[in-house]
Design a protein around this motif. Sequence first.
Motif, short mmCIF file in Angstrom:
data_model
loop_
_atom_site.label_atom_id
_atom_site.label_comp_id
_atom_site.label_asym_id
_atom_site.label_seq_id
_atom_site.Cartn_x
_atom_site.Cartn_y
_atom_site.Cartn_z
N GLY A 9 45.73 42.80 48.86
CA GLY A 9 44.37 42.41 49.16
C GLY A 9 43.72 41.45 48.17
O GLY A 9 42.51 41.27 48.20
N VAL A 10 44.52 40.82 47.29
CA VAL A 10 43.98 39.89 46.30
C VAL A 10 44.85 38.64 46.22
O VAL A 10 45.93 38.58 46.82
CB VAL A 10 43.88 40.55 44.90
N CYS A 11 44.41 37.66 45.47
CA CYS A 11 45.17 36.41 45.31
C CYS A 11 46.44 36.60 44.49
O CYS A 11 47.44 35.94 44.75
CB CYS A 11 44.30 35.35 44.64
N SER A 12 46.38 37.48 43.49
CA SER A 12 47.58 37.72 42.68
C SER A 12 48.60 38.50 43.51
O SER A 12 48.25 39.25 44.41
CB SER A 12 47.22 38.46 41.40
N GLY A 33 47.02 34.58 41.06
CA GLY A 33 45.61 34.84 40.77
C GLY A 33 45.00 33.83 39.81
O GLY A 33 45.55 32.76 39.58
N CYS A 34 43.87 34.18 39.22
CA CYS A 34 43.14 33.31 38.30
C CYS A 34 43.79 33.40 36.91
O CYS A 34 43.50 34.31 36.13
CB CYS A 34 41.67 33.73 38.23
N ASN A 35 44.64 32.47 36.62
CA ASN A 35 45.51 32.50 35.46
C ASN A 35 44.80 32.81 34.15
O ASN A 35 45.17 33.76 33.45
CB ASN A 35 46.25 31.15 35.36
N GLY A 36 43.80 32.04 33.79
CA GLY A 36 43.12 32.24 32.50
C GLY A 36 42.42 33.58 32.41
O GLY A 36 42.52 34.28 31.39
N LYS A 39 45.05 36.39 32.14
CA LYS A 39 45.68 36.39 30.81
C LYS A 39 44.74 37.05 29.80
O LYS A 39 45.17 37.82 28.94
CB LYS A 39 46.03 34.98 30.36
N GLY A 40 43.46 36.72 29.90
CA GLY A 40 42.47 37.32 28.99
C GLY A 40 42.36 38.82 29.17
O GLY A 40 42.35 39.58 28.19
N ILE A 41 42.29 39.26 30.42
CA ILE A 41 42.20 40.70 30.69
C ILE A 41 43.44 41.41 30.16
O ILE A 41 43.34 42.44 29.49
CB ILE A 41 42.04 40.96 32.21
N CYS A 42 44.62 40.84 30.43
CA CYS A 42 45.86 41.47 29.97
C CYS A 42 45.92 41.55 28.45
O CYS A 42 46.37 42.55 27.89
CB CYS A 42 47.06 40.71 30.53
N PRO A 66 37.38 44.72 49.22
CA PRO A 66 37.19 46.08 48.68
C PRO A 66 37.98 46.33 47.40
O PRO A 66 37.94 47.43 46.85
CB PRO A 66 37.69 46.98 49.82
N THR A 67 38.70 45.32 46.92
CA THR A 67 39.50 45.43 45.70
C THR A 67 39.38 44.14 44.90
O THR A 67 38.64 43.24 45.29
CB THR A 67 40.98 45.75 46.06
N SER A 68 40.06 44.06 43.78
CA SER A 68 40.05 42.88 42.91
C SER A 68 41.32 42.92 42.07
O SER A 68 42.05 43.92 42.07
CB SER A 68 38.82 42.91 41.99
N CYS A 69 41.57 41.87 41.33
CA CYS A 69 42.73 41.88 40.43
C CYS A 69 42.61 42.98 39.37
O CYS A 69 43.59 43.69 39.13
CB CYS A 69 42.94 40.51 39.81
N PRO A 70 41.42 43.18 38.74
CA PRO A 70 41.32 44.31 37.81
C PRO A 70 41.58 45.66 38.49
O PRO A 70 42.23 46.53 37.91
CB PRO A 70 39.89 44.21 37.28
N ASP A 71 41.10 45.84 39.72
CA ASP A 71 41.36 47.07 40.44
C ASP A 71 42.85 47.23 40.72
O ASP A 71 43.40 48.32 40.62
CB ASP A 71 40.58 47.09 41.76
N GLN A 72 43.52 46.12 41.03
CA GLN A 72 44.96 46.18 41.27
C GLN A 72 45.73 46.49 39.99
O GLN A 72 46.73 47.20 40.01
CB GLN A 72 45.45 44.88 41.92
#
Length: 84
Positions: A9-12, A33-36, A39-42, A66-72
């Motif tokens: 459900g996300v771009c990544s 997903g949104c690369n920068g 990378k910062g979150i990781c 209903p989701t996001s990369c952080p949720d994933q």
Amino acid sequence: MTYTYQNKGVCSRQTNVELAEDHTIQNIEVIGGCNGNLKGICSLLKGMKAEDAIARMEGTTCGPRPTSCPDQIAQALKGALRQL
């Protein structure tokens, strides 16, 4: 241990998690997903306990989704904990 999660459900597309036995995040890599931003979150998650990261990110949404990369990432961490 290393765990691979196929994002939904996300771009990544995929999240790779490396956890220590004490549940400390050793490394996280998100493919796509949104690369920068990802990378910062990781980078911020390294050294954090998986349970703390899940508590902070689970349920985060992205626009109308209903989701996001952080949720994933949180879902990937939950899966990794189950495998540990």
